[in-house]
Scaffold this motif. Structure first.
Motif, PDB file in Angstrom:
ATOM      1  N   LYS A  64      17.994  90.086 -31.609  1.00 22.68           N
ATOM      2  CA  LYS A  64      17.111  91.185 -31.206  1.00 22.68           C
ATOM      3  C   LYS A  64      17.680  91.940 -30.009  1.00 22.68           C
ATOM      4  N   ASN A  65      18.402  91.248 -29.146  1.00 25.25           N
ATOM      5  CA  ASN A  65      18.889  91.840 -27.894  1.00 25.25           C
ATOM      6  C   ASN A  65      20.380  92.153 -27.896  1.00 25.25           C
ATOM      7  N   ALA A  66      21.056  91.916 -29.009  1.00 23.28           N
ATOM      8  CA  ALA A  66      22.518  92.055 -29.040  1.00 23.28           C
ATOM      9  C   ALA A  66      22.974  93.482 -28.769  1.00 23.28           C
ATOM     10  N   LYS A  67      22.161  94.468 -29.183  1.00 23.05           N
ATOM     11  CA  LYS A  67      22.612  95.848 -28.974  1.00 23.05           C
ATOM     12  C   LYS A  67      22.776  96.169 -27.495  1.00 23.05           C
ATOM     13  N   GLU A  68      21.922  95.590 -26.650  1.00 24.16           N
ATOM     14  CA  GLU A  68      22.062  95.829 -25.216  1.00 24.16           C
ATOM     15  C   GLU A  68      23.382  95.283 -24.689  1.00 24.16           C
ATOM     16  N   CYS A  69      23.861  94.192 -25.292  1.00 24.61           N
ATOM     17  CA  CYS A  69      25.159  93.634 -24.883  1.00 24.61           C
ATOM     18  C   CYS A  69      26.288  94.630 -25.145  1.00 24.61           C
ATOM     19  N   LEU A  70      26.236  95.278 -26.312  1.00 18.73           N
ATOM     20  CA  LEU A  70      27.337  96.167 -26.694  1.00 18.73           C
ATOM     21  C   LEU A  70      27.408  97.424 -25.837  1.00 18.73           C
ATOM     22  N   ILE A  71      26.320  97.792 -25.205  1.00 20.00           N
ATOM     23  CA  ILE A  71      26.351  98.977 -24.340  1.00 20.00           C
ATOM     24  C   ILE A  71      27.346  98.774 -23.202  1.00 20.00           C
ATOM     25  N   PHE A  72      27.455  97.544 -22.714  1.00 13.70           N
ATOM     26  CA  PHE A  72      28.250  97.280 -21.509  1.00 13.70           C
ATOM     27  C   PHE A  72      29.599  96.628 -21.797  1.00 13.70           C
ATOM     28  N   LEU A  73      29.921  96.392 -23.054  1.00 10.87           N
ATOM     29  CA  LEU A  73      31.177  95.723 -23.377  1.00 10.87           C
ATOM     30  C   LEU A  73      32.226  96.730 -23.810  1.00 10.87           C
ATOM     31  N   LYS A  74      33.441  96.534 -23.328  1.00 13.26           N
ATOM     32  CA  LYS A  74      34.532  97.452 -23.650  1.00 13.26           C
ATOM     33  C   LYS A  74      35.299  96.983 -24.887  1.00 13.26           C
ATOM     34  N   ASN A  75      35.590  95.694 -24.965  1.00 16.53           N
ATOM     35  CA  ASN A  75      36.478  95.197 -26.009  1.00 16.53           C
ATOM     36  C   ASN A  75      35.769  94.588 -27.212  1.00 16.53           C
ATOM     37  N   ILE A  76      34.463  94.480 -27.163  1.00 19.49           N
ATOM     38  CA  ILE A  76      33.712  93.956 -28.307  1.00 19.49           C
ATOM     39  C   ILE A  76      32.883  95.092 -28.873  1.00 19.49           C
ATOM     40  N   SER A  77      33.124  95.417 -30.147  1.00 16.95           N
ATOM     41  CA  SER A  77      32.409  96.535 -30.755  1.00 16.95           C
ATOM     42  C   SER A  77      31.443  96.100 -31.844  1.00 16.95           C
ATOM     43  N   SER A  78      31.465  94.833 -32.229  1.00 16.51           N
ATOM     44  CA  SER A  78      30.493  94.359 -33.210  1.00 16.51           C
ATOM     45  C   SER A  78      30.234  92.874 -33.015  1.00 16.51           C
ATOM     46  N   ILE A  79      29.009  92.485 -33.351  1.00 15.54           N
ATOM     47  CA  ILE A  79      28.593  91.088 -33.293  1.00 15.54           C
ATOM     48  C   ILE A  79      27.919  90.776 -34.626  1.00 15.54           C
ATOM     49  N   LYS A  80      28.349  89.714 -35.275  1.00 16.83           N
ATOM     50  CA  LYS A  80      27.733  89.293 -36.525  1.00 16.83           C
ATOM     51  C   LYS A  80      27.295  87.848 -36.402  1.00 16.83           C
ATOM     52  N   ILE A  81      26.114  87.555 -36.905  1.00 16.21           N
ATOM     53  CA  ILE A  81      25.624  86.176 -36.951  1.00 16.21           C
ATOM     54  C   ILE A  81      25.533  85.785 -38.415  1.00 16.21           C
ATOM     55  N   SER A  82      26.205  84.698 -38.765  1.00 11.69           N
ATOM     56  CA  SER A  82      26.217  84.229 -40.148  1.00 11.69           C
ATOM     57  C   SER A  82      25.827  82.765 -40.190  1.00 11.69           C
ATOM     58  N   ILE A  83      25.306  82.383 -41.322  1.00 12.59           N
ATOM     59  CA  ILE A  83      24.870  81.002 -41.531  1.00 12.59           C
ATOM     60  C   ILE A  83      25.556  80.470 -42.775  1.00 12.59           C
ATOM     61  N   ILE A  84      25.955  79.217 -42.716  1.00  9.81           N
ATOM     62  CA  ILE A  84      26.480  78.534 -43.888  1.00  9.81           C
ATOM     63  C   ILE A  84      25.435  77.515 -44.311  1.00  9.81           C
ATOM     64  N   ASP A  85      24.937  77.638 -45.540  1.00 11.01           N
ATOM     65  CA  ASP A  85      23.880  76.731 -45.982  1.00 11.01           C
ATOM     66  C   ASP A  85      24.453  75.384 -46.421  1.00 11.01           C
ATOM     67  N   GLU A  86      23.568  74.496 -46.866  1.00 10.13           N
ATOM     68  CA  GLU A  86      23.979  73.134 -47.246  1.00 10.13           C
ATOM     69  C   GLU A  86      24.990  73.128 -48.382  1.00 10.13           C
ATOM     70  N   LYS A  87      24.984  74.174 -49.223  1.00  6.94           N
ATOM     71  CA  LYS A  87      25.914  74.254 -50.355  1.00  6.94           C
ATOM     72  C   LYS A  87      27.225  74.922 -49.977  1.00  6.94           C
ATOM     73  N   GLY A  88      27.349  75.334 -48.716  1.00  6.76           N
ATOM     74  CA  GLY A  88      28.576  75.973 -48.265  1.00  6.76           C
ATOM     75  C   GLY A  88      28.610  77.466 -48.483  1.00  6.76           C
ATOM     76  N   ASN A  89      27.471  78.059 -48.848  1.00  7.99           N
ATOM     77  CA  ASN A  89      27.420  79.504 -49.058  1.00  7.99           C
ATOM     78  C   ASN A  89      27.321  80.228 -47.724  1.00  7.99           C
ATOM     79  N   PHE A  90      28.116  81.273 -47.591  1.00  2.00           N
ATOM     80  CA  PHE A  90      28.194  82.068 -46.369  1.00  2.00           C
ATOM     81  C   PHE A  90      27.220  83.234 -46.480  1.00  2.00           C
ATOM     82  N   LYS A  91      26.372  83.433 -45.446  1.00  2.00           N
ATOM     83  CA  LYS A  91      25.419  84.539 -45.472  1.00  2.00           C
ATOM     84  C   LYS A  91      25.330  85.170 -44.091  1.00  2.00           C
TER      85      LYS A  91
END
Length: 196
Positions: A97-124
């Motif tokens: 929810k708050n990640a966009k505020e982080c990107l306002i002040f960062l120079k070298n990071i332009s994207s943040i992704k959060i992913s989950i791997i479920d019990e079957k190994g599927n990436f989402k």
């Protein structure tokens, strides 16, 4: 926690329990991903099974181990021990929810992704935030930041438009998924007092 970036594996070990080269001054280790290292520590490298999803030459892939066993006792927050995945998932939701505020002040990071791997190994991918700036504005910002390194610079101003796009899956929001685009006008100014 550990991450892979620029063909290196970095392991953070603040309690100095797992990395044999960790010291009080340097609580962790940085290891070049040579063929010998990958072969010797294939179990660690295989835990980054998203390497096909993330280009670690241009990006950084973090691995945060979520544990249910006694090992979770080393993961602490300001209120005490985080000992289950539900609490950690809730914290990741709050961060998304708050990640966009982080990107306002960062120079070298332009994207943040959060992913989950479920019990079957599927990436989402469940949440992403990306900051977009025109090439012209990016160059002006770089020039401005370079001038900050020069002593005696008089008043200097930099202003640019920044677009931040946030996406969250339904499971990571309180509603039916979410995509929001925010536009920011960023202005920086600096001056140094002249000495006589």
């Amino acid at each position: 926690p550990m991450f892979i970036s620029n063909n290196n594996l970095v392991v953070l070990d603040p309690h100095r329990q797992f990395v044999n080269v960790a010291t009080h001054e340097r609580p962790g280790g940085k290891f070049p991903l040579t063929p010998e290292f990958i072969h010797s520590y294939s179990d660690i490298i295989s835990s980054f099974d998203m390497l096909n999803e993330v280009d670690t030459k241009d990006g950084t892939l973090f691995r945060l181990p979520l544990r249910d066993s006694f090992d979770s006792e080393i993961i602490q927050n300001k209120n005490g021990i985080i000992n289950n995945q539900v609490e950690i998932t809730n914290q990741l939701k709050e961060f998304s929810k708050n990640a966009k505020e982080c990107l306002i002040f960062l120079k070298n990071i332009s994207s943040i992704k959060i992913s989950i791997i479920d019990e079957k190994g599927n990436f989402k991918e469940v949440s992403s935030v990306s900051a977009n700036i025109s090439e012209k504005d990016r160059q002006e910002r770089e020039e401005f930041l370079e001038t900050l390194k020069t002593p005696g610079v008089e008043m200097k101003i930099c202003s640019y438009d920044l677009e931040i796009v946030s996406r969250r899956e339904e499971s990571f929001t309180d509603n039916d998924g979410l995509e929001v685009t925010d536009l920011f006008k960023i202005s920086w100014a600096c001056s140094s007092a002249k000495t006589r």
